[in-house]
Design a protein around this motif. Structure first.
Motif, PDB file in Angstrom:
ATOM      1  N   LEU A   1      45.465  55.023  42.559  1.00  0.00           N
ATOM      2  CA  LEU A   1      45.239  53.845  41.729  1.00  0.00           C
ATOM      3  C   LEU A   1      43.837  53.898  41.141  1.00  0.00           C
ATOM      4  CD1 LEU A   1      46.740  51.236  40.900  1.00  0.00           C
ATOM      5  CD2 LEU A   1      45.601  50.098  42.800  1.00  0.00           C
TER       6      LEU A   1
ATOM      7  N   MET B   1      40.701  52.591  40.375  1.00  0.00           N
ATOM      8  CA  MET B   1      39.936  51.428  40.815  1.00  0.00           C
ATOM      9  C   MET B   1      38.515  51.411  40.257  1.00  0.00           C
ATOM     10  SD  MET B   1      42.136  49.772  42.563  1.00  0.00           S
ATOM     11  CE  MET B   1      41.123  48.523  43.353  1.00  0.00           C
TER      12      MET B   1
ATOM     13  N   LYS C   1      46.284  52.514  35.202  1.00  0.00           N
ATOM     14  CA  LYS C   1      45.791  51.223  34.710  1.00  0.00           C
ATOM     15  C   LYS C   1      45.221  51.339  33.293  1.00  0.00           C
ATOM     16  CE  LYS C   1      43.851  48.357  37.588  1.00  0.00           C
ATOM     17  NZ  LYS C   1      42.959  47.747  38.598  1.00  0.00           N
TER      18      LYS C   1
ATOM     19  N   TYR D   1      42.898  47.343  29.185  1.00  0.00           N
ATOM     20  CA  TYR D   1      44.041  47.118  30.061  1.00  0.00           C
ATOM     21  C   TYR D   1      43.997  45.676  30.557  1.00  0.00           C
ATOM     22  CZ  TYR D   1      46.945  47.427  34.272  1.00  0.00           C
ATOM     23  OH  TYR D   1      47.895  47.213  35.241  1.00  0.00           O
TER      24      TYR D   1
ATOM     25  N   ASP E   1      48.234  42.694  35.576  1.00  0.00           N
ATOM     26  CA  ASP E   1      48.022  41.844  36.750  1.00  0.00           C
ATOM     27  C   ASP E   1      48.079  42.720  38.001  1.00  0.00           C
ATOM     28  OD1 ASP E   1      48.505  40.159  39.022  1.00  0.00           O
ATOM     29  OD2 ASP E   1      49.153  38.556  37.674  1.00  0.00           O
ATOM     30  N   ASP E   2      46.940  42.868  38.704  1.00  0.00           N
ATOM     31  CA  ASP E   2      46.870  43.762  39.861  1.00  0.00           C
ATOM     32  C   ASP E   2      47.785  43.336  41.003  1.00  0.00           C
ATOM     33  OD1 ASP E   2      45.157  45.466  38.629  1.00  0.00           O
ATOM     34  OD2 ASP E   2      43.354  44.827  39.706  1.00  0.00           O
ATOM     35  N   LYS E   3      47.942  42.037  41.207  1.00  0.00           N
ATOM     36  CA  LYS E   3      48.804  41.559  42.294  1.00  0.00           C
ATOM     37  C   LYS E   3      50.265  41.955  42.045  1.00  0.00           C
ATOM     38  CE  LYS E   3      46.016  37.618  43.841  1.00  0.00           C
ATOM     39  NZ  LYS E   3      45.969  36.136  44.004  1.00  0.00           N
TER      40      LYS E   3
ATOM     41  N   LEU F   1      51.139  44.428  40.137  1.00  0.00           N
ATOM     42  CA  LEU F   1      51.164  45.887  40.123  1.00  0.00           C
ATOM     43  C   LEU F   1      51.368  46.446  41.524  1.00  0.00           C
ATOM     44  CD1 LEU F   1      50.607  48.654  38.708  1.00  0.00           C
ATOM     45  CD2 LEU F   1      48.170  48.245  39.146  1.00  0.00           C
ATOM     46  N   TYR F   2      50.743  45.851  42.527  1.00  0.00           N
ATOM     47  CA  TYR F   2      50.736  46.405  43.881  1.00  0.00           C
ATOM     48  C   TYR F   2      52.137  46.564  44.465  1.00  0.00           C
ATOM     49  CZ  TYR F   2      50.166  46.786  48.910  1.00  0.00           C
ATOM     50  OH  TYR F   2      50.268  47.201  50.214  1.00  0.00           O
TER      51      TYR F   2
ATOM     52  N   SER G   1      53.806  49.976  44.439  1.00  0.00           N
ATOM     53  CA  SER G   1      53.190  51.115  45.125  1.00  0.00           C
ATOM     54  C   SER G   1      54.138  51.655  46.184  1.00  0.00           C
ATOM     55  CB  SER G   1      51.876  50.684  45.787  1.00  0.00           C
ATOM     56  OG  SER G   1      52.156  49.801  46.873  1.00  0.00           O
TER      57      SER G   1
END
Length: 338
Positions: free
Chosen positions: A140, A142, A257, A309, A312-314, A316-317, A320
């Protein structure tokens, strides 16, 4: 080119007759020897085999017969009913019954999408569990990565006959005709097999110097190229009835991302649905729609030097592999407790 063509044909016929069920068949005997030693020394609850390659399922079948341990057959791709099945039809005549026979001893079948599940259910007459592909957390993106100076659009991987790259090229050709668009500030990079028809199309459309095929590079380099790109290009599947299909490449793109452009395909496809849920990019199905998206992106690039970009990271998770593993663990418990 003639020599390459002859070699390709010879390899094709060699694999048709001798690489059964796949090119990894020679791994079966040593793998079985090691697996038997391991199983005799330990206490194991489940065997999991994952394909490609189908040889893995053949090994698991033999271990199931010998040790009677519950077995999950995991299909990341279909076997004989794979859209990329490249062998003559007469081979399927023998291989389809062989697949049925091998998988008949499995206690559970797992695959990646509703479309593949439908094919497998029809073939094996069993309930199919669905656990989609995902991305690795350690891949990912980051950190802040320096983007390319040009508005770079990157495609990594193979282009299949069911994907329409020409549609994207036509839209790009329209974009660079706008008087306020500087084509010197745009680059489309392709990493993977170099294709002669793409070179011809690029010349015909006046895109020489803009669209470039770089050939194969390492996976680490692929990840770097994805992260430094302004847009990642995903070609949708144009063949009807595959809306539930997702590509491993798509999840790689999510991990990078960077904004994703899905060019072509069905608007109700799973990839488009996930893209919209996360807010990770754009979808366009026609040449005009793709052109408009490219023009919008160019305007953003012209104003700020970057296309940002906004995913929404939440959300996206949950795509995984770590999240997928929790679902797999529940299937393990289900098998162990039955």
């Amino acid at each position: 080119k003639g020599a390459d063509s002859i070699i390709d044909r010879l390899m094709f016929w060699y694999q048709t007759f001798f690489a059964f069920p796949d090119t990894e068949r020679t791994w079966r005997r040593p793998a079985l020897k090691i697996a038997r030693d391991v199983l005799r020394k330990g206490d194991f609850d489940i065997i999991v085999s994952s394909s490609p390659f189908p040889t893995n399922h053949c090994i698991a079948n033999a271990l199931k017969k010998e040790f009677n341990i519950p077995w999950i057959a995991d299909y990341r791709d279909p076997w004989t009913n794979n859209h990329a099945f490249q062998f003559p039809k007469f081979r399927q005549f023998f291989e389809v019954p062989f697949e049925r026979s091998i998988i008949s001893l499995s206690d559970m079948i797992v695959t990646v999408s509703t479309d593949v599940a439908g094919l497998l259910k029809q073939l094996h007459n069993k309930d199919i569990q669905i656990i989609p592909n995902g991305f690795f957390i350690n891949e990912l993106n980051m950190q802040s990565v320096l983007l390319t100076e040009k508005m770079t659009i990157t495609y990594t991987g193979k282009i299949y006959p069911q994907q329409d790259f020409k549609k994207f090229l036509d839209a790009l050709a329209m974009l660079v005709k706008y008087p306020d668009v500087d084509s010197d500030k745009i680059e489309v990079r392709l990493y993977g097999q170099k294709l002669a028809w793409i070179e011809r199309a690029v010349k015909e459309l006046g895109l020489v110097g803009i669209v470039k095929q770089y050939g194969f590079i390492s996976r680490d380099e692929v990840i770097k190229r994805q992260r430094e790109s302004h847009i990642l290009l995903l070609l949708g599947w144009e063949e009807a009835g595959n809306a539930g299909m997702t590509f491993t490449k798509f999840y790689e793109y999510l991990a990078a991302k960077r904004p994703i452009l899905i060019s072509g395909g069905e608007k109700d496809s799973l990839c488009v649905s996930i893209l919209k849920e996360i807010g990770a990019g754009f979808f366009a199905s026609t040449v005009t729609e793709i052109e408009n998206i490219l023009l919008h992106c160019y305007d953003l690039f012209k104003k700020s030097g970057a296309i940002h970009y906004e995913g929404d990271d939440k959300k996206l998770y949950k795509y995984s592999f770590e999240s997928r593993a929790k679902t797999y663990a529940s299937l393990f418990k289900q098998i162990i407790n039955t």
